[in-house]
Motif scaffolding. Structure first.
Motif, PDB file in Angstrom:
ATOM      1  N   GLU A  48     -10.728  -5.835   2.800  1.00 30.00           N
ATOM      2  CA  GLU A  48      -9.271  -5.954   2.757  1.00 30.00           C
ATOM      3  C   GLU A  48      -8.811  -6.560   1.438  1.00 30.00           C
ATOM      4  O   GLU A  48      -7.772  -6.179   0.897  1.00 30.00           O
ATOM      5  CB  GLU A  48      -8.774  -6.782   3.936  1.00 30.00           C
ATOM      6  CG  GLU A  48      -8.850  -6.045   5.264  1.00 30.00           C
ATOM      7  CD  GLU A  48      -8.307  -6.872   6.407  1.00 30.00           C
ATOM      8  OE1 GLU A  48      -7.919  -8.037   6.153  1.00 30.00           O
ATOM      9  OE2 GLU A  48      -8.258  -6.371   7.543  1.00 30.00           O
ATOM     10  N   ALA A  60      -6.311  -4.840  -1.044  1.00 23.99           N
ATOM     11  CA  ALA A  60      -5.100  -5.509  -1.505  1.00 23.99           C
ATOM     12  C   ALA A  60      -5.036  -5.529  -3.029  1.00 23.99           C
ATOM     13  O   ALA A  60      -3.954  -5.416  -3.617  1.00 23.99           O
ATOM     14  CB  ALA A  60      -5.048  -6.940  -0.959  1.00 23.99           C
ATOM     15  N   ILE A 113      -3.047  -6.557   4.209  1.00 24.57           N
ATOM     16  CA  ILE A 113      -3.170  -5.912   2.899  1.00 24.57           C
ATOM     17  C   ILE A 113      -1.835  -5.958   2.163  1.00 24.57           C
ATOM     18  O   ILE A 113      -1.779  -6.249   0.954  1.00 24.57           O
ATOM     19  CB  ILE A 113      -3.664  -4.458   3.069  1.00 24.57           C
ATOM     20  CG1 ILE A 113      -5.109  -4.441   3.553  1.00 24.57           C
ATOM     21  CG2 ILE A 113      -3.535  -3.691   1.759  1.00 24.57           C
ATOM     22  CD1 ILE A 113      -5.633  -3.052   3.869  1.00 24.57           C
ATOM     23  N   SER A 114      -0.746  -5.684   2.869  1.00 25.11           N
ATOM     24  CA  SER A 114       0.579  -5.680   2.235  1.00 25.11           C
ATOM     25  C   SER A 114       0.951  -7.060   1.717  1.00 25.11           C
ATOM     26  O   SER A 114       1.463  -7.205   0.600  1.00 25.11           O
ATOM     27  CB  SER A 114       1.635  -5.190   3.226  1.00 25.11           C
ATOM     28  OG  SER A 114       1.377  -3.868   3.643  1.00 25.11           O
ATOM     29  N   GLY A 136      -1.313  -7.968  -1.285  1.00 28.16           N
ATOM     30  CA  GLY A 136      -0.933  -7.158  -2.437  1.00 28.16           C
ATOM     31  C   GLY A 136       0.397  -7.585  -3.014  1.00 28.16           C
ATOM     32  O   GLY A 136       0.549  -7.695  -4.246  1.00 28.16           O
TER      33      GLY A 136
END
Length: 454
Positions: free
Chosen positions: A109, A113, A182-183, A186
Motif C-alpha cells: 500500500e 500510495a 492509499i488515497s 498519497g
C-alpha cells in the motif's frame, strides 16, 4: 492597581462578547450549509467550505458590509485564526492516529500510495506549469518571472485537499479501506510536496536564496524520522497500558495533546504548515485498537463540530471573488480549470489502474484526488500576500478550487456506486491473487448513506 485590573477585566469581557457572537454565526451558517450539501448529495464538509466563503466579503460582506465588519472585527480575526489552526491540526492528528495498520499489505500500500502521489503531482504540475507559462504575459505580474509563475500555478493545481479528502472518507466510513488508506497517504505526500515547493517559491520571491528552502525541507525530513522512529517507540507503552486497563484518563490526554501541539508548532515554525505536524503526530501514536477508539470518541465530534467550521470561516473571510473582470479572463480560467482537472483525474486514475486497482476504484480515487478545497486557498493566499500572483489569478484559482471540489463526490459516485463502495470498505474489491474485480462484490444491499453522514 485595582483600577488597572478592573480595566483589564472589562477589556477581556468585551473581547469575549465579540468573539462568541462570531463563533455562533459561524456554527449556524456551517450547520445550515452542511445540511443543504447533504440534501444535494454532497459531503457536509463542502457545505462548510461554502459557508466560510459566504461569510466573507464575497457575499455577506458585499450585501451587509457594516454588519459583517461588526461581527468579524479586527480583534476577533486573530482569535479565529488561532482556533482554526488548532482545529485543523487536531483533526489531521485524528486522521493519522485513526489509520489502521495495513498488516502484510502495508508495504504494498505504501508503494501504491507513492505511485499515486507522484502521479498526483507530476501531471497537474506539468499541465499547470505549461498553462502558466503560456499565460504569463497575459495574467502575471510583470515583476514575476515565467519560471516562478509557471511553478506557482503548477504547484497550486497539484494540491489535494487533504483535510477535505479525510472528511469525505470518514463521512463514508472508507478511511480504513485499501482505497482510503492509499488515497490519504498519497494526498499527504502530494500536499507535503506542494508546501515544500511553496517554500522554495517564497524564498525565490523574497530573494532569500535556496539555503532557506533546503533548510525547511531538511528539517521536515528530520521531523518525520524522529516522530515515526523515535517518538512512536516512546509512546508505545501508553498504548499498551490503555489496551490492558481499558482506561484513557486526563493524564494520557495531556500527554497526547502536548505531543500533537508541539508537532504542529514545529512544522509551522519551519514553514510547512501545522496540518502536517498534526498528521505525522497521529501516525506516531500507538496502533492499539482500544487506544485509537478512546482517542476518537473523546475528540472527533468537538473538533468537527466546533473547530473545523472556524477554520473554513476564517479562510473564507480572506477570500474575494471580485477579480474576474470581463470576458478577457474566461479563457485563462478555463485553461487553469482544464489543466487542474485533467492532471488530477486522469493522471491519478490511470496511474492507480497501472498498479492493479480496478477501473472503478482507479477513477474513484481520481475523483477524490481532484478535491482541492481550502488547502489551495491557503496556498494561493500565501502567493497573493507574497505578490507572486495578481488578484485576478487568485480569483480564478478560487473558482477552480470550488468547481473541482464540487465534482469530486459526483465523480466518485459515478465510478464507485454504493454497492461497490460497501464491499470496498469491508472485503476490498480487488482479489489478492489476480487483482481483478470480485464478481461476488456485485451483490449486497446499498449502505445507508445518512448513517455515514454523522
Amino acid at each position: 492597581m485595582s483600577q488597572t485590573v478592573t480595566l483589564a477585566e472589562d477589556e477581556n469581557l468585551a473581547l469575549v462578547l465579540k468573539v462568541l457572537p462570531a463563533i455562533i454565526v459561524i456554527l449556524i451558517t456551517s450547520a445550515v450549509c452542511g445540511r443543504l450539501a447533504i440534501l444535494v448529495k454532497q459531503p457536509r464538509v463542502l457545505g462548510e467550505m461554502v459557508a466560510g466563503v459566504l461569510l466573507g466579503p464575497t457575499l455577506f460582506g458585499a450585501l451587509f458590509p457594516g454588519v459583517q465588519q461588526q461581527i468579524f472585527t479586527d480583534e476577533v480575526k486573530p482569535i479565529l485564526y488561532v482556533l482554526s489552526t488548532i482545529g485543523l491540526t487536531l483533526f489531521m492528528f485524528l486522521v493519522g492516529s485513526g489509520l489502521e495498520p495495513g498488516g502484510s499489505e502495508a508495504k504494498r500500500e505504501a508503494r501504491h500510495a507513492g505511485v499515486l502521489a507522484v502521479s498526483g503531482v507530476a501531471f497537474p504540475l506539468a499541465l499547470g506549469a505549461g498553462a502558466g507559462y503560456l499565460l504569463h504575459e497575459r495574467v502575471s505580474r510583470p515583476d514575476v518571472s515565467e519560471l516562478e509563475f509557471a511553478l506557482f500555478i503548477g504547484g497550486a493545481l497539484s494540491v489535494t485537499a487533504f483535510p477535505m479528502l479525510a472528511r469525505i472518507l470518514y463521512e463514508r466510513n472508507l478511511q480504513n479501506s485499501r482505497l482510503g488508506r492509499i488515497s490519504l497517504l498519497g494526498a499527504s505526500l502530494d500536499d507535503a510536496f506542494a508546501w515544500c515547493l511553496l517554500a522554495v517559491l517564497t524564498a525565490m520571491s523574497a530573494d532569500a536564496g535556496s539555503a532557506e528552502a533546503l533548510r525547511t525541507i531538511g528539517l521536515a525530513v528530520v521531523f518525520v524520522i524522529a516522530m515515526l522512529f523515535g517518538v512512536s517507540r516512546l509512546l508505545k507503552p501508553l498504548g499498551d497500558r490503555v489496551e490492558r486497563t481499558k482506561e484513557f484518563g486526563f493524564d494520557q490526554m495531556y500527554l497526547v495533546m502536548g505531543v500533537v501541539l508541539l508537532a504542529g508548532l514545529f512544522t509551522d515554525y519551519i514553514g510547512i504548515y501545522s496540518v502536517f505536524g498534526g498528521f505525522i503526530a497521529g501516525l506516531a501514536m500507538p496502533r492499539n485498537s482500544a487506544f485509537r477508539t478512546a482517542l476518537h470518541d473523546r475528540m472527533m465530534d468537538i473538533v468537527c463540530v466546533l473547530l473545523l467550521p472556524i477554520f473554513f470561516a476564517f479562510s473564507g473571510l480572506n477570500t474575494q471573488l471580485n477579480g474576474l473582470a470581463g470576458w478577457a479572463m474566461i479563457m485563462p480560467f478555463l485553461l487553469f480549470l482544464l489543466a487542474g482537472f485533467v492532471g488530477k483525474y486522469f493522471g491519478c486514475g490511470l496511474a492507480v489502474r497501472s498498479i492493479g486497482l480496478s477501473w472503478r476504484e482507479s477513477f474513484a480515487v481520481g475523483g477524490l484526488m481532484n478535491a482541492r478545497g481550502l488547502m489551495i486557498l491557503i496556498f494561493i493566499n500565501v502567493g497573493l500576500a507574497q505578490n507572486m500572483i495578481t488578484q485576478e489569478v487568485f480569483s480564478m484559482l478560487v473558482l477552480v478550487a470550488v468547481i473541482t471540489t464540487a465534482t469530486a463526490i459526483p465523480l466518485y459516485r459515478w465510478s464507485l456506486p454504493e454497492r461497490f463502495e460497501k464491499n470496498a470498505s469491508t472485503r476490498e474489491l480487488i482479489s489478492k491473487e489476480d487483482n481483478v474485480l470480485d464478481p461476488s462484490a456485485l451483490e449486497g444491499p446499498p449502505r445507508d448513506l445518512e448513517q455515514s453522514q454523522r
